[in-house]
Design a protein around this motif. Structure first.
Motif, PDB file in Angstrom:
ATOM      1  N   ARG A 183       0.837  -1.201   0.000  1.00 23.33           N
ATOM      2  CA  ARG A 183       0.000   0.000   0.000  1.00 23.33           C
ATOM      3  C   ARG A 183       0.873   1.252   0.000  1.00 23.33           C
ATOM      4  NH1 ARG A 183      -5.235  -1.731   1.638  1.00 23.33           N
ATOM      5  NH2 ARG A 183      -5.971   0.269   0.825  1.00 23.33           N
ATOM      6  N   VAL A 184       0.256   2.375  -0.327  1.00 22.43           N
ATOM      7  CA  VAL A 184       0.896   3.691  -0.287  1.00 22.43           C
ATOM      8  C   VAL A 184       0.207   4.499   0.789  1.00 22.43           C
ATOM      9  CG1 VAL A 184       1.420   5.801  -1.555  1.00 22.43           C
ATOM     10  CG2 VAL A 184       1.478   3.597  -2.740  1.00 22.43           C
ATOM     11  N   GLN A 185       0.969   4.934   1.796  1.00 25.17           N
ATOM     12  CA  GLN A 185       0.435   5.736   2.887  1.00 25.17           C
ATOM     13  C   GLN A 185       0.911   7.176   2.755  1.00 25.17           C
ATOM     14  OE1 GLN A 185      -0.130   5.287   7.653  1.00 25.17           O
ATOM     15  NE2 GLN A 185       1.945   4.962   6.950  1.00 25.17           N
ATOM     16  N   VAL A 186      -0.011   8.141   2.934  1.00 25.17           N
ATOM     17  CA  VAL A 186       0.344   9.555   2.830  1.00 25.17           C
ATOM     18  C   VAL A 186      -0.088  10.277   4.090  1.00 25.17           C
ATOM     19  CG1 VAL A 186       0.084   9.481   0.325  1.00 25.17           C
ATOM     20  CG2 VAL A 186      -1.825  10.251   1.733  1.00 25.17           C
ATOM     21  N   SER A 187       0.550  11.396   4.339  1.00 16.94           N
ATOM     22  CA  SER A 187       0.183  12.243   5.470  1.00 16.94           C
ATOM     23  C   SER A 187      -1.009  13.118   5.104  1.00 16.94           C
ATOM     24  CB  SER A 187       1.374  13.124   5.853  1.00 16.94           C
ATOM     25  OG  SER A 187       1.717  13.983   4.764  1.00 16.94           O
TER      26      SER A 187
ATOM     27  N   GLY B 292       2.139  14.377  11.793  1.00 20.37           N
ATOM     28  CA  GLY B 292       1.274  15.518  11.532  1.00 20.37           C
ATOM     29  C   GLY B 292      -0.208  15.230  11.595  1.00 20.37           C
ATOM     30  N   GLY B 293      -0.620  14.114  12.200  1.00 17.46           N
ATOM     31  CA  GLY B 293      -2.043  13.806  12.324  1.00 17.46           C
ATOM     32  C   GLY B 293      -2.425  12.540  11.579  1.00 17.46           C
ATOM     33  N   ILE B 294      -3.721  12.417  11.300  1.00 14.29           N
ATOM     34  CA  ILE B 294      -4.265  11.232  10.652  1.00 14.29           C
ATOM     35  C   ILE B 294      -3.608  11.007   9.292  1.00 14.29           C
ATOM     36  CG2 ILE B 294      -6.366  10.173   9.724  1.00 14.29           C
ATOM     37  CD1 ILE B 294      -6.278  10.277  12.727  1.00 14.29           C
ATOM     38  N   THR B 295      -3.365   9.750   8.962  1.00 20.85           N
ATOM     39  CA  THR B 295      -2.783   9.394   7.669  1.00 20.85           C
ATOM     40  C   THR B 295      -3.813   8.664   6.815  1.00 20.85           C
ATOM     41  OG1 THR B 295      -1.926   7.264   8.450  1.00 20.85           O
ATOM     42  CG2 THR B 295      -0.506   9.204   8.721  1.00 20.85           C
ATOM     43  N   TYR B 296      -3.472   8.468   5.553  1.00 22.37           N
ATOM     44  CA  TYR B 296      -4.416   7.900   4.588  1.00 22.37           C
ATOM     45  C   TYR B 296      -3.701   6.903   3.684  1.00 22.37           C
ATOM     46  CZ  TYR B 296      -7.031  12.028   6.024  1.00 22.37           C
ATOM     47  OH  TYR B 296      -7.667  12.987   6.775  1.00 22.37           O
TER      48      TYR B 296
END
Length: 314
Positions: A146-150, A196-200
């Motif tokens: 998967r690819v996780q982003v901020s 920096g908070g929730i990730t996606y």
């Protein structure tokens, strides 16, 4: 060297190969070099296609991104996300061709950084700053395949797509992580404020990631005698739960006692498909890589040594 630049807008991606350390432990060094050359050669081709700048490779980690000039000619955050998705896909293709169990996970972050040439011999242009430290954490805590982003990266991509809707050829969208803490494959925990908070997690409507097995991306095909597959659920972690038993159209007779597991009635094809997808998702979440996630020492504030443990002798 006096070559130094400050970049106010940087979208940077880092990939890591899950299962590659286990694969390499049974191969000769020359074979490992050949494997890395083949796979990273594919990544290099992707960097040319999407116009991203290849920063460097460290072990089996590949780092590349886009920023203001002079780092790259153009600045396109969505290109970096699609580049990350394509690294996952290319790794799948490469692993299937060789018949090995290796997947790729990617972390992407947006922020500021400083770039410059380091040293007097064998000079390389490197990037420095907290943005790269966060990127490393995002990669280490991403799910396998998967690819996780901020949240900052998600906002920057959405800003670009509001201005240029045609910049996204894949219908990229984001799935909020539904976990209490971010965890690496080794069990190390990271608080949300570290990134920096929730990730996606990044998803593609036109080119689903094959190895995820998530129902919202890839419904498993039913048999020819079964009904058509149900429409994919909305992109949410909560929507991955199988259909409750009460939703089946043919309930069990009230007078029938609770049967033993061996004589249980067969579930509907749709329910069986959802259960199979959920089972695959659970397995995919368990990374088989025995490697410690990379720490880019010296790129941010967490300077603990010159080399990561993965590169030190046993």
């Amino acid at each position: 060297s006096d070559v130094c630049h400050t970049y106010r807008h940087l979208v940077i991606a880092q990939s890591d190969l899950c299962g590659f350390t286990q694969l390499s432990s049974h191969k000769k060094p020359t074979e490992v070099v050949q494997f890395m050359g083949e796979l990273f050669g594919l990544f290099d081709g992707l960097s040319d296609i999407y116009g991203v700048y290849k920063v460097e490779t460290i072990g089996d980690a590949y780092i590349a991104g886009m920023a203001d000039k002079p780092l790259t000619k153009e600045y396109s955050p969505i290109n970096v996300l699609i580049f990350g998705l394509e690294m996952v896909r290319k790794t799948d293709e490469w692993a299937r061709h060789l018949g090995v169990e290796v997947t790729c996970r990617v972390g992407v972050h947006y922020g500021e950084c400083t770039g410059g040439v380091v040293g007097n011999q064998m000079q390389r242009y490197h990037l420095f700053g907290d943005t790269l430290t966060v990127m490393d954490t995002l990669e280490a805590t991403s799910e396998q395949g998967r690819v996780q982003v901020s949240g900052a990266c998600k906002t920057e991509v959405e800003r670009q797509l509001l201005e240029s809707p045609d910049a996204d050829p894949e219908g990229v969208h984001f799935i909020e992580r539904d976990v209490d803490k971010l965890r690496t494959s080794k069990g190390e925990e990271h608080d949300w404020d570290e990134v920096g908070g929730i990730t996606y997690l990044v998803a593609s409507k036109t080119k689903p990631l094959r190895c995820t097995g998530a129902p919202e991306y890839h419904q498993p095909p039913l048999t020819s005698s079964g009904p058509p597959a149900a429409a994919p659920a909305r992109a949410s972690i909560l929507s991955r739960r199988p259909e409750p038993a009460s939703a089946q159209t043919t309930p069990a007779p009230a007078s029938t006692p609770a049967p033993a597991p061996a004589s249980s009635p067969a579930p509907s094809p749709a329910l069986a498909a959802a259960a199979a997808a959920a089972a695959r998702t659970g397995r995919q979440r368990k990374c088989r890589c025995s490697a410690r996630p990379y720490k880019m020492h010296g790129w941010g504030g967490n300077v603990k040594g010159a080399l990561c443990e993965k590169l030190l002798p046993a």
